[in-house]
Design a protein around this motif. Structure first.
Motif, mmCIF file in Angstrom:
data_model
loop_
_atom_site.group_PDB
_atom_site.id
_atom_site.type_symbol
_atom_site.label_atom_id
_atom_site.label_comp_id
_atom_site.label_asym_id
_atom_site.label_seq_id
_atom_site.Cartn_x
_atom_site.Cartn_y
_atom_site.Cartn_z
ATOM 1 N N ASP A 89 6.026 67.325 20.023
ATOM 2 C CA ASP A 89 4.633 66.675 19.812
ATOM 3 C C ASP A 89 3.432 67.452 20.195
ATOM 4 O O ASP A 89 2.391 67.287 19.932
ATOM 5 C CB ASP A 89 4.569 65.465 20.611
ATOM 6 C CG ASP A 89 4.889 65.590 21.945
ATOM 7 O OD1 ASP A 89 5.189 66.800 22.553
ATOM 8 O OD2 ASP A 89 4.849 64.461 22.883
ATOM 9 N N ASP A 90 3.962 68.996 20.602
ATOM 10 C CA ASP A 90 2.771 69.635 20.676
ATOM 11 C C ASP A 90 2.653 70.926 19.799
ATOM 12 O O ASP A 90 1.660 71.620 19.615
ATOM 13 C CB ASP A 90 2.995 70.818 22.096
ATOM 14 C CG ASP A 90 4.461 71.428 21.922
ATOM 15 O OD1 ASP A 90 5.173 70.861 21.212
ATOM 16 O OD2 ASP A 90 4.832 72.356 22.599
ATOM 17 N N VAL A 91 3.227 70.474 18.681
ATOM 18 C CA VAL A 91 3.285 71.182 17.496
ATOM 19 C C VAL A 91 2.476 70.360 16.227
ATOM 20 O O VAL A 91 3.129 69.264 15.924
ATOM 21 C CB VAL A 91 4.290 71.623 16.914
ATOM 22 C CG1 VAL A 91 4.298 72.513 15.526
ATOM 23 C CG2 VAL A 91 5.100 72.548 17.878
ATOM 24 N N THR A 92 1.254 70.330 16.016
ATOM 25 C CA THR A 92 0.577 69.836 15.035
ATOM 26 C C THR A 92 -0.107 70.348 13.949
ATOM 27 O O THR A 92 -0.349 71.620 14.139
ATOM 28 C CB THR A 92 -0.471 68.703 15.769
ATOM 29 O OG1 THR A 92 -1.683 69.669 16.220
ATOM 30 C CG2 THR A 92 0.031 68.117 16.822
ATOM 31 N N ARG A 93 -0.504 69.695 12.731
ATOM 32 C CA ARG A 93 -0.895 70.400 11.856
ATOM 33 C C ARG A 93 -2.032 69.321 11.191
ATOM 34 O O ARG A 93 -1.616 68.248 10.787
ATOM 35 C CB ARG A 93 -0.130 70.827 10.564
ATOM 36 C CG ARG A 93 0.865 71.773 10.911
ATOM 37 C CD ARG A 93 0.254 73.123 11.187
ATOM 38 N NE ARG A 93 1.289 74.136 11.581
ATOM 39 C CZ ARG A 93 1.836 74.543 12.631
ATOM 40 N NH1 ARG A 93 1.229 74.054 13.937
ATOM 41 N NH2 ARG A 93 2.635 75.582 12.913
ATOM 42 N N ASP A 94 -3.326 69.689 10.890
ATOM 43 C CA ASP A 94 -4.469 69.087 10.460
ATOM 44 C C ASP A 94 -4.488 69.394 8.935
ATOM 45 O O ASP A 94 -4.694 70.516 8.638
ATOM 46 C CB ASP A 94 -5.742 68.814 11.111
ATOM 47 C CG ASP A 94 -5.588 68.259 12.424
ATOM 48 O OD1 ASP A 94 -4.430 67.627 12.840
ATOM 49 O OD2 ASP A 94 -6.474 68.179 13.142
ATOM 50 N N ILE A 95 -4.236 68.439 7.860
ATOM 51 C CA ILE A 95 -4.490 68.738 6.344
ATOM 52 C C ILE A 95 -5.343 67.833 6.097
ATOM 53 O O ILE A 95 -5.299 66.824 6.053
ATOM 54 C CB ILE A 95 -2.911 68.781 5.892
ATOM 55 C CG1 ILE A 95 -1.826 69.688 6.759
ATOM 56 C CG2 ILE A 95 -2.858 69.138 4.441
ATOM 57 C CD1 ILE A 95 -0.465 69.615 5.981
ATOM 58 N N ASP A 96 -6.521 68.457 5.002
ATOM 59 C CA ASP A 96 -7.171 67.915 4.155
ATOM 60 C C ASP A 96 -6.614 67.883 2.683
ATOM 61 O O ASP A 96 -6.150 68.902 2.238
ATOM 62 C CB ASP A 96 -8.767 68.455 4.234
ATOM 63 C CG ASP A 96 -9.368 68.235 5.533
ATOM 64 O OD1 ASP A 96 -8.822 67.725 6.319
ATOM 65 O OD2 ASP A 96 -10.402 68.996 5.441
ATOM 66 N N ILE A 97 -6.705 66.572 2.034
ATOM 67 C CA ILE A 97 -5.891 66.632 0.678
ATOM 68 C C ILE A 97 -6.940 65.584 -0.062
ATOM 69 O O ILE A 97 -7.461 64.751 0.514
ATOM 70 C CB ILE A 97 -4.602 66.253 1.113
ATOM 71 C CG1 ILE A 97 -3.695 66.307 -0.560
ATOM 72 C CG2 ILE A 97 -4.497 64.688 1.451
ATOM 73 C CD1 ILE A 97 -2.313 66.116 -0.380
ATOM 74 N N LYS A 98 -7.035 65.927 -1.279
ATOM 75 C CA LYS A 98 -7.587 64.751 -2.090
ATOM 76 C C LYS A 98 -6.892 63.440 -2.215
ATOM 77 O O LYS A 98 -5.736 63.544 -2.512
ATOM 78 C CB LYS A 98 -7.819 65.322 -3.533
ATOM 79 C CG LYS A 98 -8.613 66.822 -3.406
ATOM 80 C CD LYS A 98 -8.784 67.260 -4.990
ATOM 81 C CE LYS A 98 -9.473 68.550 -5.179
ATOM 82 N NZ LYS A 98 -9.529 68.983 -6.363
ATOM 83 N N SER A 99 -7.840 62.429 -2.333
ATOM 84 C CA SER A 99 -7.266 61.051 -2.312
ATOM 85 C C SER A 99 -6.371 60.921 -3.663
ATOM 86 O O SER A 99 -5.458 60.106 -4.013
ATOM 87 C CB SER A 99 -8.206 60.092 -2.434
ATOM 88 O OG SER A 99 -9.178 60.235 -3.386
ATOM 89 N N THR A 100 -6.599 61.575 -4.912
ATOM 90 C CA THR A 100 -6.020 61.542 -6.049
ATOM 91 C C THR A 100 -4.825 62.588 -6.177
ATOM 92 O O THR A 100 -4.239 62.476 -7.009
ATOM 93 C CB THR A 100 -6.998 62.328 -7.347
ATOM 94 O OG1 THR A 100 -7.682 63.285 -7.019
ATOM 95 C CG2 THR A 100 -8.052 61.021 -7.241
ATOM 96 N N GLN A 101 -4.454 63.251 -4.958
ATOM 97 C CA GLN A 101 -3.507 64.220 -5.260
ATOM 98 C C GLN A 101 -2.043 63.228 -4.742
ATOM 99 O O GLN A 101 -2.119 62.081 -4.289
ATOM 100 C CB GLN A 101 -3.479 65.433 -4.210
ATOM 101 C CG GLN A 101 -4.377 66.349 -4.732
ATOM 102 C CD GLN A 101 -4.460 67.562 -3.929
ATOM 103 O OE1 GLN A 101 -5.289 67.713 -2.916
ATOM 104 N NE2 GLN A 101 -4.231 68.709 -4.482
ATOM 105 N N THR A 102 -0.856 63.884 -4.778
ATOM 106 C CA THR A 102 0.249 62.934 -4.726
ATOM 107 C C THR A 102 0.785 63.307 -3.436
ATOM 108 O O THR A 102 0.489 64.420 -2.502
ATOM 109 C CB THR A 102 1.437 63.535 -6.136
ATOM 110 O OG1 THR A 102 1.852 64.752 -5.727
ATOM 111 C CG2 THR A 102 0.509 63.151 -7.175
#
Length: 219
Positions: A14-27
């Motif tokens: 739980d000390d390994v995290t990634r924040d990812i931005d992605i379009k709502s229309t992507q799959t």
């Protein structure tokens, strides 16, 4: 066009995290590939997202590279499902299992919805990375090599005894040893007989009276 910002966390790290931005229309497949772009993993393995509640209980499955059982069940495919079609909560959660043969499990949570894109940014985009992802296939397991079951177990060799050690350290019990043990009471009886022999011996009495008896013949 709206963006979703997801926080992806390893369930067991739980000390390994990634924040990812992605379009709502992507799959979901776009999200799947983005996760492993951020971890450095080869993403071409059968995997699934599960729509989850706040307790990470698995619901509907959305899969990638499905096996025949999932195909027969009609499980939805990641490349066919847009993210916006499965999000009805501002903190929507997905339980995600990557590579069913040697799985890693993740918690994927929607942090916020962003209404404007950053110009010049290609989505999905990793906007924050914390901690180093574990190796994709973990540590190599090296089992202890055991001797073949058909071979006899060599006790002396295993204990590092030599033939000389066995001659000094072990002795055989023979029949003669048994006889010596049983002869001890007989020797004791002989000693008792010798101790009282001078007092009760018939032979000694005859030897002393012999001359007196011959003297009686003079009558």
């Amino acid at each position: 066009m709206a963006l979703y910002r997801f926080r992806v966390t390893f369930e067991d790290y739980d000390d390994v995290t990634r924040d990812i931005d992605i379009k709502s229309t992507q799959t979901f497949e776009d999200l799947h590939r983005a996760i492993h772009q951020s971890t450095g993993y080869n993403c071409e393995y059968s995997s699934s997202f599960y729509i989850s509640n706040d307790q990470w209980i698995k619901g509907e499955e959305i899969t990638f590279m499905p096996n025949q059982r999932r195909i027969d069940r009609g499980v939805a495919l990641m490349d066919k499902v847009k993210l916006s079609n499965r999000i009805d909560d501002p903190h929507q959660k997905f339980y995600y299992t990557f590579n069913f043969e040697r799985p890693f499990d993740f918690h994927v949570e929607l942090l916020k919805i962003i209404l404007e894109e950053n110009p010049g940014t290609t989505y999905p985009a990793v906007v924050k990375s914390t901690g180093e992802a574990p190796k994709q296939f973990g540590n190599v397991f090296n089992p202890t090599i055991l001797p073949p079951a058909s071979e006899d177990f060599d006790f002396l060799n295993e204990m590092e005894f030599s033939e000389e050690d066995t001659e000094e350290g072990f002795s055989e019990v023979s029949d003669t040893d048994d006889l010596e043990v049983h002869d001890e009471p007989a020797e004791a009886a002989d000693e008792e007989e010798d101790e009282f022999g001078g007092e009760f011996s018939d032979n000694e009495g005859f030897d002393e009276e012999g001359p007196a008896h011959h003297g009686g013949d003079d009558y």
